[in-house]
Scaffold this motif. Structure first.
Motif: not given
Length: 144
Positions: A17-30
């Motif tokens: 599985h691949h998940f794109p990671v938004p380049h925002l610290h707040e995105a880590v939790a999501g």
């Protein structure tokens, strides 16, 4: 994105599985919540699940705070007759220029332990440079 493939050389199979990671610290939790849902669906034991989520969090945070975008989390479960392995990898755009993140200087006590945690929790780990400056940091956890 998911792929289920058979590995004929081992007699086992793997799911990727691949998940794109938004380049925002707040995105880590999501991204961690999405990984949790997937890993729970794969039936990981509670202790392994918590270790895996900590490794996921550390690798994603490292990419968001210290590297250039884009970042992608890859989770791969592989299984042979002997055992299972969870492969966690985060690929990013390579190191950010020094001084690009003001929190790096402002909070030194809260940074710098992530890769030590990854080392402590994984059976194997490493870094693989790629073309164009991209970098993949990965870890493998045994799954019993």
């Amino acid at each position: 994105m998911a792929d289920q493939l058979t590995m004929p050389w081992t007699g086992g199979a793997y799911v990727d599985h691949h998940f794109p990671v938004p380049h925002l610290h707040e995105a880590v939790a999501g991204v961690r919540r999405r990984a949790h849902a997937l890993l729970a669906d794969w039936g990981l034991a509670a202790e392994t699940l918590e270790d895996a989520l900590l490794v996921v969090s550390e690798l994603i945070t490292n990419a968001v705070l210290h590297a250039l975008p884009p970042a992608v989390l890859r989770l791969r479960w592989s299984e042979t007759k002997e055992c299972g392995t969870l492969h966690i990898a985060v690929t990013d755009g390579g190191p950010a220029p020094r001084g690009a993140d003001p929190t790096e200087e402002a909070e030194p006590d809260e940074h710098g332990r992530g890769l030590g945690i990854v080392t402590a929790l994984s059976a194997r780990h490493g870094t693989a440079p790629g073309h164009g400056g991209i970098v993949t940091r990965w870890a493998e956890l045994p799954v019993g």
